[in-house]
Design a protein around this motif. Structure first.
Motif, PDB file in Angstrom:
ATOM      1  N   ALA A 178       0.917  -1.177   0.025  1.00 45.94           N
ATOM      2  CA  ALA A 178      -0.018   0.133   0.019  1.00 45.94           C
ATOM      3  C   ALA A 178       0.964   1.181  -0.174  1.00 45.94           C
ATOM      4  CB  ALA A 178      -0.846   0.057   1.194  1.00 45.94           C
ATOM      5  N   ALA A 179       1.742   1.407   0.639  1.00 44.62           N
ATOM      6  CA  ALA A 179       2.904   2.369   0.849  1.00 44.62           C
ATOM      7  C   ALA A 179       3.532   2.496  -0.538  1.00 44.62           C
ATOM      8  CB  ALA A 179       3.901   2.206   1.905  1.00 44.62           C
ATOM      9  N   GLN A 180       3.632   1.733  -1.250  1.00 41.09           N
ATOM     10  CA  GLN A 180       4.476   1.750  -2.560  1.00 41.09           C
ATOM     11  C   GLN A 180       3.562   2.096  -3.436  1.00 41.09           C
ATOM     12  OE1 GLN A 180       7.817  -0.857  -3.490  1.00 41.09           O
ATOM     13  NE2 GLN A 180       6.401  -2.319  -2.147  1.00 41.09           N
ATOM     14  N   ASN A 207       8.794   2.402   4.094  1.00 39.50           N
ATOM     15  CA  ASN A 207      10.239   2.551   4.714  1.00 39.50           C
ATOM     16  C   ASN A 207       9.923   1.578   6.018  1.00 39.50           C
ATOM     17  OD1 ASN A 207      12.698   3.399   5.554  1.00 39.50           O
ATOM     18  ND2 ASN A 207      11.649   5.138   6.966  1.00 39.50           N
ATOM     19  N   PRO A 208      10.531   0.513   5.860  1.00 41.11           N
ATOM     20  CA  PRO A 208      10.194  -0.454   6.926  1.00 41.11           C
ATOM     21  C   PRO A 208      11.471  -0.172   7.932  1.00 41.11           C
ATOM     22  CG  PRO A 208      10.803  -1.763   4.967  1.00 41.11           C
ATOM     23  CD  PRO A 208      10.376  -0.720   4.477  1.00 41.11           C
ATOM     24  N   CYS A 215      10.135   3.768  -4.539  1.00 46.15           N
ATOM     25  CA  CYS A 215       8.838   3.096  -4.123  1.00 46.15           C
ATOM     26  C   CYS A 215       9.224   2.584  -2.291  1.00 46.15           C
ATOM     27  CB  CYS A 215       8.426   2.166  -5.101  1.00 46.15           C
ATOM     28  SG  CYS A 215       9.531   0.579  -4.955  1.00 46.15           S
ATOM     29  N   ALA A 216      10.434   2.580  -2.217  1.00 50.20           N
ATOM     30  CA  ALA A 216      10.964   1.883  -1.125  1.00 50.20           C
ATOM     31  C   ALA A 216      12.078   2.107  -0.409  1.00 50.20           C
ATOM     32  CB  ALA A 216      10.739   0.359  -0.970  1.00 50.20           C
ATOM     33  N   LYS A 251      21.855   2.857   7.041  1.00 48.57           N
ATOM     34  CA  LYS A 251      21.848   3.874   6.191  1.00 48.57           C
ATOM     35  C   LYS A 251      20.543   3.440   5.138  1.00 48.57           C
ATOM     36  CE  LYS A 251      26.974   4.586   5.894  1.00 48.57           C
ATOM     37  NZ  LYS A 251      27.250   3.707   6.953  1.00 48.57           N
ATOM     38  N   LEU A 252      20.060   4.377   4.614  1.00 45.43           N
ATOM     39  CA  LEU A 252      18.653   4.017   3.841  1.00 45.43           C
ATOM     40  C   LEU A 252      19.266   3.666   2.301  1.00 45.43           C
ATOM     41  CD1 LEU A 252      15.971   6.468   4.893  1.00 45.43           C
ATOM     42  CD2 LEU A 252      16.269   3.986   5.547  1.00 45.43           C
ATOM     43  N   VAL A 253      18.833   2.717   1.750  1.00 46.15           N
ATOM     44  CA  VAL A 253      18.907   2.516   0.367  1.00 46.15           C
ATOM     45  C   VAL A 253      17.733   2.652  -0.610  1.00 46.15           C
ATOM     46  CG1 VAL A 253      19.886   0.534  -1.339  1.00 46.15           C
ATOM     47  CG2 VAL A 253      20.774   0.701   1.050  1.00 46.15           C
ATOM     48  N   GLU A 254      17.883   3.217  -1.660  1.00 48.60           N
ATOM     49  CA  GLU A 254      16.544   3.439  -2.382  1.00 48.60           C
ATOM     50  C   GLU A 254      16.177   2.349  -3.283  1.00 48.60           C
ATOM     51  OE1 GLU A 254      17.205   7.098  -4.463  1.00 48.60           O
ATOM     52  OE2 GLU A 254      16.882   8.370  -2.638  1.00 48.60           O
ATOM     53  N   HIS A 255      15.092   2.118  -3.549  1.00 51.91           N
ATOM     54  CA  HIS A 255      14.487   1.157  -4.525  1.00 51.91           C
ATOM     55  C   HIS A 255      13.569   1.714  -5.539  1.00 51.91           C
ATOM     56  CE1 HIS A 255      16.364  -2.825  -2.620  1.00 51.91           C
ATOM     57  NE2 HIS A 255      16.667  -2.010  -1.783  1.00 51.91           N
ATOM     58  N   THR A 256      13.516   1.291  -6.579  1.00 49.09           N
ATOM     59  CA  THR A 256      12.676   1.881  -7.607  1.00 49.09           C
ATOM     60  C   THR A 256      11.560   1.020  -7.811  1.00 49.09           C
ATOM     61  OG1 THR A 256      13.531   1.357  -9.570  1.00 49.09           O
ATOM     62  CG2 THR A 256      14.304   3.353  -8.541  1.00 49.09           C
ATOM     63  N   HIS A 257      10.187   1.240  -8.307  1.00 49.64           N
ATOM     64  CA  HIS A 257       9.274   0.078  -8.822  1.00 49.64           C
ATOM     65  C   HIS A 257       9.911  -0.699  -9.834  1.00 49.64           C
ATOM     66  CE1 HIS A 257       5.737   1.853  -6.882  1.00 49.64           C
ATOM     67  NE2 HIS A 257       6.133   3.204  -7.237  1.00 49.64           N
TER      68      HIS A 257
END
Length: 199
Positions: free
Chosen positions: A40-42, A48-49, A139-140, A152-158
């Motif tokens: 749903a968040a995506q 962001n779990p 998206c995440a 650190k946060l790692v970005e993920h795309t759809h």
């Protein structure tokens, strides 16, 4: 039923002000709501779990890096220690505007509301348009373990998430008639929601 749950939660997130560039942070055990919330968040923003095992200082850092305005978690009754850590992290990161808890608990003075109470008011039909989703958009976020330095946060795309899920499914030879997989990975770890659930 899966789509109804995901759509209903996505509608709630829209009501809470989540848009394509805003992160929905959540700290949950491996329960069905964790899956529903991830998808749903995506659909309407950025998932962001966060690991419930992190100390308050690192939780606050991840909330700040994601610029989260909303946090979803269990409340004081289901996991008192986690709730204590969440309250400490909120004091360290004042950017949160709302906390939704997965139990019958609310505290208007601290902008804490019951997730389920808010959810029941939402329709099961999506209030968002699938055509508005950009495959190249983030998206995440998944955080690193923090074993070396701070997480650190790692970005993920759809597109990247779907590609990872697709290639994993091919490698693991998942089949429609044989697609039930049991996983022991925690859902804040990228392997569980993408390499296993999505694939």
């Amino acid at each position: 039923q899966l789509f109804h749950n995901v759509n209903q939660i996505a509608n709630l997130l829209i009501k809470c002000g989540i848009t394509a560039n805003k992160a929905v942070s959540y700290i949950l055990p491996n329960i069905p709501e964790n899956y529903f919330l991830f998808f749903a968040a995506q659909a309407v923003g950025i998932a962001n779990p966060i690991s419930p095992n992190l100390p308050p200082e690192q939780i606050a850092e991840l909330l700040q890096m994601a610029e989260s305005e909303i946090l979803i978690s269990t409340g004081p009754h289901l996991s008192p220690q986690l709730w204590e850590n969440i309250l400490k992290s909120v004091k360290l990161y004042p950017g949160l505007k709302k906390i939704l808890v997965l139990e019958d608990y609310s505290d208007p003075k601290q902008n804490i509301e019951s997730f389920y109470t808010q959810l029941t008011a939402q329709p099961i039909s999506p209030l968002f348009d699938e055509k508005d989703i950009n495959p190249e958009a983030v998206c995440a976020y998944f955080h690193t373990s923090g074993t070396v330095g701070h997480p650190k946060l790692v970005e993920h795309t759809h597109w990247g998430s779907l590609h990872a899920a697709w290639t994993t499914g091919i490698f693991a030879q998942y089949q429609r008639e044989n697609a039930v997989v049991l996983s022991g990975f925690p859902l804040f770890h990228v392997s569980a929601p993408i390499a296993e659930a999505l694939s």
